[in-house]
Design a protein around this motif. Structure first.
Motif, PDB file in Angstrom:
ATOM      1  N   ILE A 110       0.879  -1.156   0.000  1.00 57.91           N
ATOM      2  CA  ILE A 110       0.000   0.000   0.000  1.00 57.91           C
ATOM      3  C   ILE A 110       0.927   1.220   0.000  1.00 57.91           C
ATOM      4  CG2 ILE A 110      -1.796   1.250   1.262  1.00 57.91           C
ATOM      5  CD1 ILE A 110      -2.672  -1.576   0.269  1.00 57.91           C
ATOM      6  N   VAL A 111       0.728   2.146  -0.915  1.00 57.65           N
ATOM      7  CA  VAL A 111       1.595   3.326  -0.995  1.00 57.65           C
ATOM      8  C   VAL A 111       0.982   4.441  -0.152  1.00 57.65           C
ATOM      9  CG1 VAL A 111       2.697   5.013  -2.517  1.00 57.65           C
ATOM     10  CG2 VAL A 111       2.347   2.660  -3.315  1.00 57.65           C
ATOM     11  N   VAL A 112       1.792   4.998   0.755  1.00 51.28           N
ATOM     12  CA  VAL A 112       1.344   6.063   1.660  1.00 51.28           C
ATOM     13  C   VAL A 112       2.348   7.209   1.633  1.00 51.28           C
ATOM     14  CG1 VAL A 112       0.092   4.460   3.186  1.00 51.28           C
ATOM     15  CG2 VAL A 112       2.474   5.025   3.686  1.00 51.28           C
ATOM     16  N   ASP A 113       1.880   8.366   2.103  1.00 53.51           N
ATOM     17  CA  ASP A 113       2.804   9.506   2.221  1.00 53.51           C
ATOM     18  C   ASP A 113       3.341   9.580   3.650  1.00 53.51           C
ATOM     19  OD1 ASP A 113       0.806  10.736   3.772  1.00 53.51           O
ATOM     20  OD2 ASP A 113       0.439  12.352   2.349  1.00 53.51           O
ATOM     21  N   GLU A 114       3.983  10.692   3.973  1.00 50.84           N
ATOM     22  CA  GLU A 114       4.597  10.832   5.294  1.00 50.84           C
ATOM     23  C   GLU A 114       3.585  10.863   6.440  1.00 50.84           C
ATOM     24  OE1 GLU A 114       4.250  13.396   2.514  1.00 50.84           O
ATOM     25  OE2 GLU A 114       6.407  13.395   2.762  1.00 50.84           O
ATOM     26  N   ASN A 115       2.312  11.139   6.122  1.00 49.27           N
ATOM     27  CA  ASN A 115       1.247  11.157   7.135  1.00 49.27           C
ATOM     28  C   ASN A 115       0.406   9.886   7.115  1.00 49.27           C
ATOM     29  OD1 ASN A 115       1.852  13.865   8.030  1.00 49.27           O
ATOM     30  ND2 ASN A 115       0.991  14.538   6.070  1.00 49.27           N
ATOM     31  N   LEU A 116       0.875   8.872   6.407  1.00 51.16           N
ATOM     32  CA  LEU A 116       0.195   7.584   6.230  1.00 51.16           C
ATOM     33  C   LEU A 116      -1.116   7.711   5.460  1.00 51.16           C
ATOM     34  CD1 LEU A 116       0.909   5.825   9.656  1.00 51.16           C
ATOM     35  CD2 LEU A 116       2.182   5.648   7.509  1.00 51.16           C
ATOM     36  N   LEU A 117      -1.246   8.800   4.697  1.00 50.77           N
ATOM     37  CA  LEU A 117      -2.383   8.973   3.792  1.00 50.77           C
ATOM     38  C   LEU A 117      -2.191   8.029   2.615  1.00 50.77           C
ATOM     39  CD1 LEU A 117      -4.948  10.706   3.061  1.00 50.77           C
ATOM     40  CD2 LEU A 117      -3.381  12.100   1.686  1.00 50.77           C
ATOM     41  N   ILE A 118      -3.211   7.235   2.305  1.00 52.11           N
ATOM     42  CA  ILE A 118      -3.101   6.241   1.239  1.00 52.11           C
ATOM     43  C   ILE A 118      -3.107   6.922  -0.125  1.00 52.11           C
ATOM     44  CG2 ILE A 118      -4.188   4.230   0.184  1.00 52.11           C
ATOM     45  CD1 ILE A 118      -5.386   3.622   2.990  1.00 52.11           C
ATOM     46  N   LEU A 119      -2.042   6.681  -0.894  1.00 54.08           N
ATOM     47  CA  LEU A 119      -1.932   7.189  -2.259  1.00 54.08           C
ATOM     48  C   LEU A 119      -2.286   6.113  -3.275  1.00 54.08           C
ATOM     49  CD1 LEU A 119       1.442   9.164  -1.959  1.00 54.08           C
ATOM     50  CD2 LEU A 119      -0.886  10.029  -1.641  1.00 54.08           C
ATOM     51  N   ALA A 120      -2.073   4.845  -2.924  1.00 54.05           N
ATOM     52  CA  ALA A 120      -2.401   3.716  -3.801  1.00 54.05           C
ATOM     53  C   ALA A 120      -2.725   2.511  -2.932  1.00 54.05           C
ATOM     54  CB  ALA A 120      -1.239   3.400  -4.729  1.00 54.05           C
ATOM     55  N   GLY A 121      -3.816   1.825  -3.274  1.00 58.37           N
ATOM     56  CA  GLY A 121      -4.209   0.635  -2.518  1.00 58.37           C
ATOM     57  C   GLY A 121      -5.354   0.867  -1.564  1.00 58.37           C
ATOM     58  N   ASP A 122      -6.066   1.965  -1.735  1.00 58.04           N
ATOM     59  CA  ASP A 122      -7.154   2.311  -0.815  1.00 58.04           C
ATOM     60  C   ASP A 122      -8.234   1.223  -0.777  1.00 58.04           C
ATOM     61  OD1 ASP A 122      -8.380   4.442   0.910  1.00 58.04           O
ATOM     62  OD2 ASP A 122      -9.955   4.317  -0.608  1.00 58.04           O
ATOM     63  N   LYS A 123      -8.670   0.763  -1.927  1.00 56.35           N
ATOM     64  CA  LYS A 123      -9.747  -0.241  -1.963  1.00 56.35           C
ATOM     65  C   LYS A 123      -9.237  -1.588  -1.454  1.00 56.35           C
ATOM     66  CE  LYS A 123     -11.904   3.147  -3.547  1.00 56.35           C
ATOM     67  NZ  LYS A 123     -11.775   4.201  -2.580  1.00 56.35           N
ATOM     68  N   ARG A 124      -7.976  -1.904  -1.730  1.00 55.82           N
ATOM     69  CA  ARG A 124      -7.368  -3.115  -1.187  1.00 55.82           C
ATOM     70  C   ARG A 124      -7.316  -3.047   0.338  1.00 55.82           C
ATOM     71  NH1 ARG A 124      -1.840  -3.595  -2.378  1.00 55.82           N
ATOM     72  NH2 ARG A 124      -2.288  -2.022  -3.936  1.00 55.82           N
ATOM     73  N   THR A 125      -7.055  -1.849   0.862  1.00 52.97           N
ATOM     74  CA  THR A 125      -7.016  -1.666   2.306  1.00 52.97           C
ATOM     75  C   THR A 125      -8.377  -1.963   2.929  1.00 52.97           C
ATOM     76  OG1 THR A 125      -5.284  -0.002   2.064  1.00 52.97           O
ATOM     77  CG2 THR A 125      -6.464  -0.023   4.150  1.00 52.97           C
ATOM     78  N   TYR A 126      -9.457  -1.476   2.307  1.00 53.24           N
ATOM     79  CA  TYR A 126     -10.800  -1.798   2.809  1.00 53.24           C
ATOM     80  C   TYR A 126     -11.016  -3.316   2.810  1.00 53.24           C
ATOM     81  CZ  TYR A 126     -12.552   3.027   2.822  1.00 53.24           C
ATOM     82  OH  TYR A 126     -12.775   4.356   3.099  1.00 53.24           O
ATOM     83  N   ALA A 127     -10.590  -3.985   1.745  1.00 51.96           N
ATOM     84  CA  ALA A 127     -10.763  -5.437   1.665  1.00 51.96           C
ATOM     85  C   ALA A 127      -9.957  -6.141   2.754  1.00 51.96           C
ATOM     86  CB  ALA A 127     -10.355  -5.932   0.277  1.00 51.96           C
ATOM     87  N   LEU A 128      -8.736  -5.708   2.985  1.00 48.43           N
ATOM     88  CA  LEU A 128      -7.904  -6.306   4.034  1.00 48.43           C
ATOM     89  C   LEU A 128      -8.516  -6.078   5.411  1.00 48.43           C
ATOM     90  CD1 LEU A 128      -4.395  -5.282   2.667  1.00 48.43           C
ATOM     91  CD2 LEU A 128      -5.317  -7.621   2.812  1.00 48.43           C
ATOM     92  N   GLU A 129      -9.099  -4.900   5.629  1.00 45.91           N
ATOM     93  CA  GLU A 129      -9.774  -4.626   6.899  1.00 45.91           C
ATOM     94  C   GLU A 129     -10.962  -5.570   7.078  1.00 45.91           C
ATOM     95  OE1 GLU A 129      -8.676   0.134   7.198  1.00 45.91           O
ATOM     96  OE2 GLU A 129     -10.565  -0.473   6.269  1.00 45.91           O
TER      97      GLU A 129
END
Length: 164
Positions: A52-71
């Motif tokens: 999952i690609v995130v910035d310095e604040n852990l804001l998701i830049l890529a993989g947002d929908k995958r993150t929901y699925a993993l949750e």
């Protein structure tokens, strides 16, 4: 090649610490979300292969929908690729370029949060229809759109009857 003005770190982070990007113009319909969940069940190694690609604040830049699925699958952590030092403009460009190949676009977010000239420059080909009253009258069906609960991340479709 130009000078690299950013840093990349790869490590394991708790899913609960990641921040979903409310300005992400991508959405996933319930059927596709279920397919994504099943895909991760069938191939759990994907969780570690594709960060999952995130910035310095852990804001998701890529993989947002995958993150929901993993949750939904009740994973507690995930491998992230944290990108440090990207400008806001480069982050926005990355979000569009990373998502230009699949899924559906939320036209309201695109229209209100994104510059159409930039989107087209980044290779995103948008075909927005007029949406005039004649178009609505011809359809005669319900307008469905995906909704995600901001508290639990549950995905469901919401339907509205067409306006007269």
């Amino acid at each position: 090649m130009g000078k690299q003005d950013f840093e990349v770190k790869i490590y394991v982070e708790k899913l609960a610490n990641l921040v979903h990007n409310t300005k992400n113009p991508r959405y996933i319909k319930s059927k596709k979300h279920k397919e994504l969940v099943k895909s991760l069940q069938d191939f759990p190694e994907m969780k570690d292969i594709r960060e999952i690609v995130v910035d310095e604040n852990l804001l998701i830049l890529a993989g947002d929908k995958r993150t929901y699925a993993l949750e939904e699958l009740q994973y507690e952590d995930v491998r992230v690729k944290q990108v440090l030092g990207l400008s806001e403009a480069k982050k926005r460009e990355f979000i569009i370029k990373d998502n230009a190949h699949s899924g559906d676009w939320d036209s309201d977010i695109l229209a209100n949060e994104w510059d159409m000239d930039e989107l087209n420059d980044w290779g995103a080909d948008f075909k927005f229809t007029g949406g005039g009253d004649d178009d609505k009258a011809d359809k005669g069906d319900y307008k469905a759109h995906e909704v995600t609960c901001p508290n639990c991340g549950h995905h469901f479709e919401l339907s509205e009857s067409p306006t007269e």
